[in-house]
Every structure is written in structure tokens, then in C-alpha cells.
Write a protein that holds these residues in place. Structure first.
Motif, PDB file in Angstrom:
ATOM      1  N   LEU A 304    -126.927 -20.812  24.249  1.00  0.00           N
ATOM      2  CA  LEU A 304    -128.070 -21.593  23.756  1.00  0.00           C
ATOM      3  C   LEU A 304    -128.102 -22.972  24.397  1.00  0.00           C
ATOM      4  O   LEU A 304    -129.117 -23.652  24.366  1.00  0.00           O
ATOM      5  N   LEU A 305    -126.968 -23.398  24.941  1.00  0.00           N
ATOM      6  CA  LEU A 305    -126.823 -24.787  25.364  1.00  0.00           C
ATOM      7  C   LEU A 305    -126.960 -24.953  26.870  1.00  0.00           C
ATOM      8  O   LEU A 305    -126.643 -24.041  27.645  1.00  0.00           O
ATOM      9  N   ARG A 306    -127.393 -26.139  27.255  1.00  0.00           N
ATOM     10  CA  ARG A 306    -127.500 -26.430  28.684  1.00  0.00           C
ATOM     11  C   ARG A 306    -126.093 -26.484  29.288  1.00  0.00           C
ATOM     12  O   ARG A 306    -125.869 -26.022  30.382  1.00  0.00           O
ATOM     13  N   ASP A 307    -125.162 -27.025  28.532  1.00  0.00           N
ATOM     14  CA  ASP A 307    -123.784 -27.156  29.025  1.00  0.00           C
ATOM     15  C   ASP A 307    -122.883 -26.261  28.155  1.00  0.00           C
ATOM     16  O   ASP A 307    -122.374 -26.676  27.126  1.00  0.00           O
ATOM     17  N   GLN A 308    -122.706 -25.024  28.623  1.00  0.00           N
ATOM     18  CA  GLN A 308    -121.945 -24.047  27.826  1.00  0.00           C
ATOM     19  C   GLN A 308    -120.526 -24.510  27.516  1.00  0.00           C
ATOM     20  O   GLN A 308    -119.931 -24.119  26.516  1.00  0.00           O
ATOM     21  N   ARG A 309    -120.007 -25.334  28.422  1.00  0.00           N
ATOM     22  CA  ARG A 309    -118.606 -25.742  28.297  1.00  0.00           C
ATOM     23  C   ARG A 309    -118.362 -26.625  27.075  1.00  0.00           C
ATOM     24  O   ARG A 309    -117.220 -26.888  26.709  1.00  0.00           O
ATOM     25  N   GLN A 310    -119.459 -27.125  26.494  1.00  0.00           N
ATOM     26  CA  GLN A 310    -119.293 -27.948  25.292  1.00  0.00           C
ATOM     27  C   GLN A 310    -118.833 -27.112  24.098  1.00  0.00           C
ATOM     28  O   GLN A 310    -118.382 -27.654  23.099  1.00  0.00           O
ATOM     29  N   VAL A 311    -118.965 -25.795  24.203  1.00  0.00           N
ATOM     30  CA  VAL A 311    -118.462 -24.939  23.119  1.00  0.00           C
ATOM     31  C   VAL A 311    -117.018 -24.587  23.460  1.00  0.00           C
ATOM     32  O   VAL A 311    -116.750 -23.783  24.358  1.00  0.00           O
ATOM     33  N   VAL A 312    -116.108 -25.227  22.766  1.00  0.00           N
ATOM     34  CA  VAL A 312    -114.690 -25.019  23.066  1.00  0.00           C
ATOM     35  C   VAL A 312    -114.126 -24.031  22.040  1.00  0.00           C
ATOM     36  O   VAL A 312    -114.253 -24.244  20.829  1.00  0.00           O
ATOM     37  N   THR A 313    -113.560 -22.949  22.539  1.00  0.00           N
ATOM     38  CA  THR A 313    -112.892 -22.001  21.646  1.00  0.00           C
ATOM     39  C   THR A 313    -111.476 -22.520  21.446  1.00  0.00           C
ATOM     40  O   THR A 313    -110.656 -22.467  22.360  1.00  0.00           O
ATOM     41  N   THR A 314    -111.212 -23.062  20.260  1.00  0.00           N
ATOM     42  CA  THR A 314    -109.899 -23.684  20.051  1.00  0.00           C
ATOM     43  C   THR A 314    -108.847 -22.677  19.610  1.00  0.00           C
ATOM     44  O   THR A 314    -107.666 -22.951  19.669  1.00  0.00           O
ATOM     45  N   ASP A 315    -109.294 -21.501  19.161  1.00  0.00           N
ATOM     46  CA  ASP A 315    -108.318 -20.505  18.709  1.00  0.00           C
ATOM     47  C   ASP A 315    -108.966 -19.118  18.692  1.00  0.00           C
ATOM     48  O   ASP A 315    -110.145 -18.999  18.355  1.00  0.00           O
ATOM     49  N   VAL A 316    -108.211 -18.129  19.072  1.00  0.00           N
ATOM     50  CA  VAL A 316    -108.631 -16.731  18.879  1.00  0.00           C
ATOM     51  C   VAL A 316    -107.440 -16.012  18.270  1.00  0.00           C
ATOM     52  O   VAL A 316    -106.334 -16.059  18.821  1.00  0.00           O
TER      53      VAL A 316
END
Ligand code: COA
Length: 431
Positions: A304-316
Motif C-alpha cells: 500500500l505504501l510508496r516506501d515498502q521498506r517502512q514496514v519492518v517485520t520485527t518478529d516472525v
């Protein structure tokens, strides 16, 4: 001092715990034993029980499906199951036993009580004809030995709101803030619509909704629930197709806002509703970041975002573990990613009677699965069948660890093509 018996062998549900002491009885409880059961369960989870906790828990406890280990009159182990259903690949659902409340008192651990409760519980689930048992593992090493495999994964996301510009215009939705009683009325149908097509999604009972919406909750839980805000999304026709519950963690750096919007649940029955709710979260005044745990590993948010990298997956981490109890029923129930025929041998060390060879004749629209004496294409552990069942754990990954026997070259890759599924399994319900 009593001595510990290493790995005692259970005899008809009775376990010798101390070499010179009483035996432990593992059996279902009666209505009268519910308070002692809840108290032991809370202690096993490092908490405390009071009258209120017992009354809140009581309606969810079906004594027929509730096991306790008794040391004399004292409850020292707990486990129960409830009937539910889960979405599986192919946009279908399957009956499951939801396993929960699993504890042993700190004074009675590592003497085989859990093992005996698991044995009796699986017997009962099999007798009821539920093809799968599912649970959330407090710790990963506990359940593999009983044939459970990690099948659903959950992601924790963090987004810097100030850098999170949307790539495209956000779909029109009317948003409305509502209270908990309104959520109790409207959220269940939105949730039900959202779980179609998402393997791993567990049905929520009326009791679960009561608990989530504070109808039946302990004062402590209610205090937490009351901190939350709830927002509904409506489409042009006025139909509610999404909701979000969130907390606002206020923080200030001098006179500059430094708050966090914590998404407790974002449930959308359409991509447009999801986009509108994320937009709402990411544009909240006084919040410079959004945090969300219990998200699917394939959440659409970055796109959804222009800068995908702003979504940080901090844990899986792993979340729901699956135990297949009826291999032919479970495998013939789901849809598959390709058309193929595989002979699978299941090595079930905890319940050898449930293992053996099956021939799976599968396609995207359906499958048959029957016992066979044909030579197997591959041999895998029962726990690994549970892990791959919902389509989110590749068999090739388990094979890369040397845990699958491939008798026919290429069978593991064929199994991946059959079993893997998009969207990834996700369960947003703690149980
Ligand atoms: C997890 C728990 C229920 C295990 O009960 P238990 O009666 O001690 O388990 P058992 O004695 O039947 O153990 C069976 C085997 O599992 C192993 N095991 C049990 N719990 C384990 C854990 N937390 N981590 C690693 N191994 C574990 C034991 O070492 C034993 O292995 P062995 O057969 O090779 O000796 C208990 O430790 C407990 O109540 N823990 C706190 C609450 C909790 O985490 N509950 C689970 C909720 S999902």
C-alpha cells in the motif's frame, strides 16, 4: 525425600509419580471440580486464580472434554479441548479440536503428566471423529513429540507513520468509532467473512466473542479492553466490511508527539477495507509509529505504501500447531496447488495406529486419499504432516534439514507444489 522417577510408564491413566508415594490419576473432571481445575491452570501459567477468574472461565469449560491430573484430591495438571472449525486450503473448513489450558503444576513437572494427558486427549479427539487437533504452543519444544507441527506463523510489524506515504489513493470508506457493545454486535459477521480463503483462521464461538468484547471478562481484562478504540469501515452501500481495535500509547518528547498506535486487531473482509483501516492507523495524530503483532506473514501493507521498506517485520514466530489425526479425512478435505498423485508414508511415533501409507490423488478442486500398500514416494513424521497441512510450511524446508525421506526423486518438490498455499495461513485468535 521422595525420589523422582524418570519417564514413568503410565498404566491405564494412572501414573506413579513418586517411587514411594501415591499415584496420579488423569481423568475428566466433574462440574464441582471446575474451581480447582481453573485454580491449578492459572497457577500452571504462573498466575493466580480468584472467584472472578473461575466464574469467567466456567462457561467455556465442558467437563467432558476437560482433563485433570489428580494427586490425591489436588489438581496438579490441566488440559481441555473444544470443538471448532478451521479454514483450510481450497476455501473450505474442517472440524478441529482446539486444545488449550495445558499446564502441570511446577511441583509435578517432567514426570510424564503432560504425556498422559496428551494421550488421553488424543484418544478422545479420535473417538469424536475430529480429523485435526490444533493448539498454540507456549514453547516450541513441547508438542512435536505428540505429533503436532508448526503450521501457522505470525508476524509483528512496525511502521514509521511519518514516512508511510500511500502509493495510491486510499479507497473510499466511511469510518465510524464505536464502543465495545457495538463491536460485540457487528464484529462477528465481519470476522466470519474475513476468514474465508485464509487457511488457519479459527471460528470464534459466542463465548470467545463475549470474552473479547468484555461481556464476560475479569476486571483486569475489562480494564485492558476499555483502553481500546474501535473503528468500523463501511463501503458505499453502508455494509461494514472491516474493523480495527487499537490502543494509543501516548508519549511525548518535550512538546513533540512520540506516540504509538498499537493495532490489537485489524480485520478486513475486502482489500479496500484493509487499506482504509491501515490509512486510518498511519495518519493518527500524536502517533509517529504503528505497531501490530498477530499479523499474517504475507500482510498486504507494504504494497500500500510508496516506501515498502517502512514496514519492518520485527518478529516472525510459529503460532498454531496442527496435529493430523485422520490422515485420509484431512488430506481429502483440502484443495491443492497442482494435480498429482503421491504415496505418502506417515511415521507416527506417538500414535502408530494413526500413521501408515496413504495414496493422495489431488487437484485444485478436490482430492481423494486412501490407505494403500503401494511403495511410498516419501516418508515424513506425523508432526511434519501437521506442519505442511495448511500450506504455510514448505516440506522442502523440512527436507533441507534432513527430516524427510524422499524415495522417489522429486517427490518433495511435487509435495511443495501440492501443499503450499497462498494466502499464507493466519490465525488472529488466541485460544
Ligand atoms: C509444558 C508442561 C505442561 C509440560 O508438562 P510435564 O508434565 O512436565 O511434561 P512431561 O513430563 O509429560 O514431558 C514430556 C517430555 O516433554 C519434555 N518437555 C515438557 N515440557 C517441556 C518444555 N517446556 N520444554 C522442553 N521440553 C519439554 C520433557 O522433558 C519430556 O521429555 P522426555 O520424554 O524426553 O523426558 C509444563 O512444563 C507446564 O505446565 N509448563 C508451563 C505452562 C505451559 O507452558 N503450558 C503449555 C501451554 S501451551
Amino acid at each position: 525425600m521422595p525420589s523422582r522417577l524418570p519417564a514413568p510408564k503410565p498404566v491405564s491413566g494412572r501414573l506413579p509419580v513418586w517411587s514411594n508415594g501415591p499415584v496420579i490419576d488423569v481423568r475428566t473432571i466433574t462440574d464441582e471440580e471446575i474451581p480447582a481445575y481453573v485454580a491449578a491452570m492459572r497457577t500452571g501459567f504462573a498466575g493466580h486464580a480468584d472467584e472472578e477468574a473461575i466464574e469467567v472461565a466456567r462457561p467455556s469449560i465442558d467437563p467432558d472434554r476437560t482433563l485433570a491430573a489428580f494427586d490425591g484430591r489436588q489438581v496438579v495438571g490441566t488440559a481441555r479441548a473444544f470443538a471448532s472449525d478451521m479454514t483450510i486450503p481450497g476455501d473450505r473448513t474442517i472440524p478441529v479440536a482446539g486444545v488449550t489450558n495445558v499446564t502441570v503444576l511446577p511441583t509435578h513437572r517432567r514426570r510424564g503428566l503432560l504425556t498422559e494427558m496428551m494421550r488421553q486427549q488424543l484418544d478422545d479427539v479420535v473417538a469424536r471423529g475430529e480429523p485435526l487437533a490444533v493448539l498454540i504452543a507456549a514453547e516450541a519444544p513441547i508438542y512435536g513429540r505428540f505429533g503436532y507441527g508448526a503450521a501457522v506463523w505470525r508476524a509483528t510489524l512496525r511502521v514509521d507513520s511519518r514516512a508511510a506515504a500511500f502509493a495510491h489513493p486510499v479507497p473510499a470508506r466511511t469510518l465510524e468509532m464505536v464502543d465495545l457493545p457495538t463491536m460485540r454486535t457487528v464484529a462477528p459477521s465481519v470476522f466470519e467473512a474475513s476468514r474465508a480463503g485464509r487457511p488457519g483462521a479459527l471460528a470464534r464461538s459466542e463465548g470467545m466473542w463475549d470474552r473479547r468484547c468484555g461481556v464476560r471478562a475479569a476486571a483486569e481484562e475489562l480494564a485492558e479492553l476499555r483502553k481500546r478504540f474501535h473503528v468500523l469501515a463501511r463501503d458505499d452501500a453502508g455494509t461494514i466490511d472491516g474493523y480495527m481495535s487499537y490502543d494509543h500509547r501516548g508519549e511525548w518528547d518535550g512538546m513533540r508527539p512520540n506516540g504509538t498506535l498499537v493495532v490489537r486487531e485489524l480485520c478486513a473482509a475486502s482489500p479496500d477495507a484493509a487499506a482504509a483501516l491501515w490509512h486510518h492507523a498511519l495518519t493518527m495524530d500524536w502517533c509517529v509509529r504503528v505497531e501490530a503483532d498477530d499479523r499474517p506473514v504475507d500482510d498486504g501493507l507494504p504494497w500500500l505504501l510508496r516506501d515498502q521498506r517502512q514496514v519492518v517485520t520485527t518478529d516472525v514466530t510459529d503460532f498454531v500447531w496442527v496435529r493430523v489425526l485422520d490422515v485420509p479425512a484431512a488430506l481429502s478435505a483440502r484443495g491443492y496447488g497442482s494435480t498429482d498423485r503421491l504415496v505418502i508414508e506417515v511415521d507416527d511415533r506417538f500414535r502408530p495406529d494413526l500413521g501408515g501409507r496413504v495414496v493422495l490423488d489431488a487437484s485444485p478442486v478436490g482430492a481423494t486419499c486412501e490407505p494403500t500398500t503401494e511403495a511410498p514416494d516419501l516418508t515424513l513424521d506425523a508432526a511434519h504432516l501437521g506442519a505442511i497441512y495448511l500450506g504455510g510450511t514448505p516440506l522442502s524446508r523440512i527436507a533441507a534439514a534432513g527430516r524427510v525421506r524422499e524415495h522417489t526423486p522429486g517427490a518433495v518438490a511435487r509435495a511443495d507444489r501440492l501443499f503450499l498455499h497462498s494466502p499464507a495461513p493466519w490465525c488472529s485468535t488466541w485460544f
